[in-house]
Design a protein around this motif. Structure first.
Motif, PDB file in Angstrom:
ATOM      1  N   ALA A 171     -19.839  66.388  37.500  1.00 52.65           N
ATOM      2  CA  ALA A 171     -19.428  67.254  38.607  1.00 52.65           C
ATOM      3  C   ALA A 171     -17.909  67.246  38.760  1.00 52.65           C
ATOM      4  CB  ALA A 171     -20.099  66.799  39.902  1.00 52.65           C
ATOM      5  N   ALA A 172     -17.299  66.065  38.619  1.00 54.29           N
ATOM      6  CA  ALA A 172     -15.843  65.976  38.744  1.00 54.29           C
ATOM      7  C   ALA A 172     -15.143  66.712  37.611  1.00 54.29           C
ATOM      8  CB  ALA A 172     -15.417  64.511  38.777  1.00 54.29           C
ATOM      9  N   LEU A 173     -15.716  66.640  36.392  1.00 51.84           N
ATOM     10  CA  LEU A 173     -15.105  67.356  35.273  1.00 51.84           C
ATOM     11  C   LEU A 173     -15.225  68.857  35.468  1.00 51.84           C
ATOM     12  CD1 LEU A 173     -13.655  67.413  32.598  1.00 51.84           C
ATOM     13  CD2 LEU A 173     -15.852  67.030  31.436  1.00 51.84           C
ATOM     14  N   ARG A 174     -16.359  69.313  36.008  1.00 59.41           N
ATOM     15  CA  ARG A 174     -16.492  70.749  36.286  1.00 59.41           C
ATOM     16  C   ARG A 174     -15.444  71.187  37.314  1.00 59.41           C
ATOM     17  NH1 ARG A 174     -20.901  72.808  33.785  1.00 59.41           N
ATOM     18  NH2 ARG A 174     -22.605  71.356  33.301  1.00 59.41           N
ATOM     19  N   ASP A 175     -15.215  70.360  38.318  1.00 65.28           N
ATOM     20  CA  ASP A 175     -14.183  70.692  39.308  1.00 65.28           C
ATOM     21  C   ASP A 175     -12.804  70.745  38.659  1.00 65.28           C
ATOM     22  OD1 ASP A 175     -16.048  70.860  41.338  1.00 65.28           O
ATOM     23  OD2 ASP A 175     -15.678  68.836  42.088  1.00 65.28           O
ATOM     24  N   LEU A 176     -12.501  69.746  37.821  1.00 71.35           N
ATOM     25  CA  LEU A 176     -11.211  69.713  37.134  1.00 71.35           C
ATOM     26  C   LEU A 176     -11.024  70.945  36.254  1.00 71.35           C
ATOM     27  CD1 LEU A 176      -8.633  68.031  36.376  1.00 71.35           C
ATOM     28  CD2 LEU A 176     -10.001  67.052  34.512  1.00 71.35           C
ATOM     29  N   ALA A 177     -12.131  71.408  35.665  1.00 70.64           N
ATOM     30  CA  ALA A 177     -12.071  72.511  34.702  1.00 70.64           C
ATOM     31  C   ALA A 177     -12.032  73.887  35.356  1.00 70.64           C
ATOM     32  CB  ALA A 177     -13.278  72.433  33.758  1.00 70.64           C
ATOM     33  N   GLN A 178     -12.251  73.969  36.655  1.00 74.62           N
ATOM     34  CA  GLN A 178     -12.284  75.289  37.294  1.00 74.62           C
ATOM     35  C   GLN A 178     -11.039  76.129  37.000  1.00 74.62           C
ATOM     36  OE1 GLN A 178     -14.465  77.103  38.923  1.00 74.62           O
ATOM     37  NE2 GLN A 178     -16.136  75.617  38.986  1.00 74.62           N
ATOM     38  N   PRO A 179      -9.838  75.559  37.067  1.00 72.24           N
ATOM     39  CA  PRO A 179      -8.648  76.390  36.803  1.00 72.24           C
ATOM     40  C   PRO A 179      -8.547  76.858  35.351  1.00 72.24           C
ATOM     41  CG  PRO A 179      -8.057  74.415  38.057  1.00 72.24           C
ATOM     42  CD  PRO A 179      -9.462  74.220  37.565  1.00 72.24           C
TER      43      PRO A 179
END
Length: 205
Positions: A171-179
């Motif tokens: 979940a944290a990696l998906r958040d990091l990858a949003q941009p």
């Protein structure tokens, strides 16, 4: 879509333009690998073989399957459990591959599905989780905005690149990858390349 080296270059330029970390790291990695595979049963079988084992072990099993002529759905469906065990497949993976081979999904239908629908269609097949489905979309269908956040090598590469205190959760990696959208599949290739650069070994088959 990611079909050519030019697509990767476009995605890399986008990442470098929106993130100083990528702008610093990408020149160190050189051209990113395309890693495209023909769509269909063989691509999904390769992803299943690689689940939860080392790159070297997966390659050895795949070579034995290739030598035994066990790379197509009809061959897997017709093979005995002993044939598949002799190639190095575990009991669960035998069940998954035979189940998919006998289900005879229409691989061409996936081409025109949105990412979420294609992933849901794949996950409904035996042995296919989110990671396997996303790997298929990334490399067999050439989808440009898939990250495969459950991949441990991607998580570890992100930790090192961004100097995080711990490996990010999916979940944290998906958040990091949003941009990084709409080029998250290019970012994934960059993270795998960085992992190889930093660790001296591949993070994906």
């Amino acid at each position: 879509m990611i079909d050519t080296a030019e697509d990767l270059a476009e995605g890399s330029a986008h990442l470098a333009s929106i993130c100083q970390v990528w702008a610093r790291i990408l020149p160190q990695l050189g051209p990113l690998p395309l890693r495209r595979r023909p769509e269909g049963f063989e691509a999904i079988a390769s992803a299943i073989v690689g689940q939860q084992i080392s790159i070297a072990a997966a390659a050895a099993i795949w070579q034995r399957m290739e030598a035994a002529g066990l790379l197509t759905a009809p061959a897997i469906a017709a093979a005995s459990d002993d044939d598949l065990r002799n190639a190095g497949l575990s009991r669960p993976k035998i069940r998954y591959l035979q189940g998919i081979a006998r289900a005879e999904p229409d691989w061409l239908d996936l081409r025109d599905m949105p990412d979420d629908q294609a992933i849901a269609t794949l996950v409904a097949l035996p042995g296919i989780g989110i990671w396997t489905a996303e790997i298929y979309l990334k490399f067999a269908l050439g989808r440009a905005d898939i990250i495969a956040a459950g991949d441990l090598a991607l998580q570890e590469a992100a930790r090192m690149m961004y100097e995080l205190p711990e490996r990010p959760t999916p979940a944290a990696l998906r958040d990091l990858a949003q941009p990084w959208a709409p080029w998250r599949a290019v970012a994934a290739r960059g993270l795998w390349a960085y992992y190889r650069h930093a660790k001296g070994r591949e993070g994906i088959t």
